[in-house]
Design an enzyme around this catalytic site. Sequence first.
Site, mmCIF file in Angstrom:
data_model
loop_
_atom_site.group_PDB
_atom_site.id
_atom_site.type_symbol
_atom_site.label_atom_id
_atom_site.label_comp_id
_atom_site.label_asym_id
_atom_site.label_seq_id
_atom_site.Cartn_x
_atom_site.Cartn_y
_atom_site.Cartn_z
ATOM 1 N N LYS A 1 0.991 -1.472 -0.110
ATOM 2 C CA LYS A 1 0.178 -0.001 -0.537
ATOM 3 C C LYS A 1 0.674 1.502 0.144
ATOM 4 O O LYS A 1 1.915 1.397 0.574
ATOM 5 C CB LYS A 1 -0.807 -0.270 1.368
ATOM 6 C CG LYS A 1 -1.752 -0.948 1.430
ATOM 7 C CD LYS A 1 -2.719 -0.378 2.768
ATOM 8 C CE LYS A 1 -3.534 -2.446 2.655
ATOM 9 N NZ LYS A 1 -4.282 -2.102 3.943
ATOM 10 N N GLY B 1 -11.973 -3.129 10.480
ATOM 11 C CA GLY B 1 -12.184 -4.425 11.182
ATOM 12 C C GLY B 1 -12.877 -5.351 11.319
ATOM 13 O O GLY B 1 -12.740 -6.018 12.113
ATOM 14 N N GLY C 1 -9.182 -8.606 5.246
ATOM 15 C CA GLY C 1 -8.328 -8.365 6.083
ATOM 16 C C GLY C 1 -7.451 -9.016 6.591
ATOM 17 O O GLY C 1 -7.795 -10.311 7.361
#
Length: 310
Positions: free
Chosen positions: A92, A165, A247
């Site tokens: 990322k 999350g 995730g």
Amino acid sequence: MADDAVVAVYSNTAIADAKKNNTFSIKVGLAQMLRGGAILAVTDAEQAKIAEEAGACAVVVSERAVAGIARMADPLLVKEIKRAVSVPVIAKARVGHFVEAQILESIGINYIDESEALAVADEDHHINKHNFRVPFVCGCQNLGEALRRIREGAAMIRTEGDISGDGNIVAAVRQLRSVMGEIRVLSNMDDDEVFTFAKRIEAPYDLLAQAKQLGRLPVVLFASGGIATPADAALMMQLGCDGVFVGREIFDGANPYGRVRAIVRAVAHYNDPHVLAETSTRLNDAMAGLNLSEDGVEQFVGGGLASKNC
């Protein structure tokens, strides 16, 4: 220098590119290689090995949350994960932070995710992804945003979804339905109406015309944000996406291999409820921390719709 066209090939439908050796076309093709798979967020080489053994098509490096500004992962960690697995590795970079992207490209990363989950480096400009040879992944909430990111050079689009999350899939579902719904509306338009539609959603006309011809985005579309169970993954696939991002919270708790494997199988067999029932068995305890509480969940009461803390 930006390329002038996009190549997209899905089943027997193709939009040809008049230019040969088009760098962007190659990047789109590399992204299509991940189609039909699950991409797992990992925080270390051990998790990456588990994801690869369980059948993940790629892994995305995601450092554990810390207080302060979220930046790109440590290049040393990225290199360690690349050495540990043979599947593609995604890293990322902050939105607009082209120097982070330059660093990641220099260490041989396979894909770069210009991620809104990190801190934003530039509030007005995204990275000019045509300046890089590595394929980029970008998030979107609607069709116009997806096509703007493709014009900038994104070879893969994903929903932004929920990044807390908590296993809340509602944002990813809303965004995917928005993109697919707008494409269905677009497919039924006359050619003259496409010009006005392009202005309304602030999308490049040529890419919108390609989406109309294809009946989908001209690049692969993945779902991300809140996907925590096999049923979640299968839901997103049935809604029309090409694959899912999962995730790092999937590795918390017992039997992470079993949980990852269950989601990988659900993506591959998303239309088979018998396989989905099998993959969902004995996972509730392991995923208890990812389930939503009753707070903030809309409930049907007495035939009407009530809301708690919404």
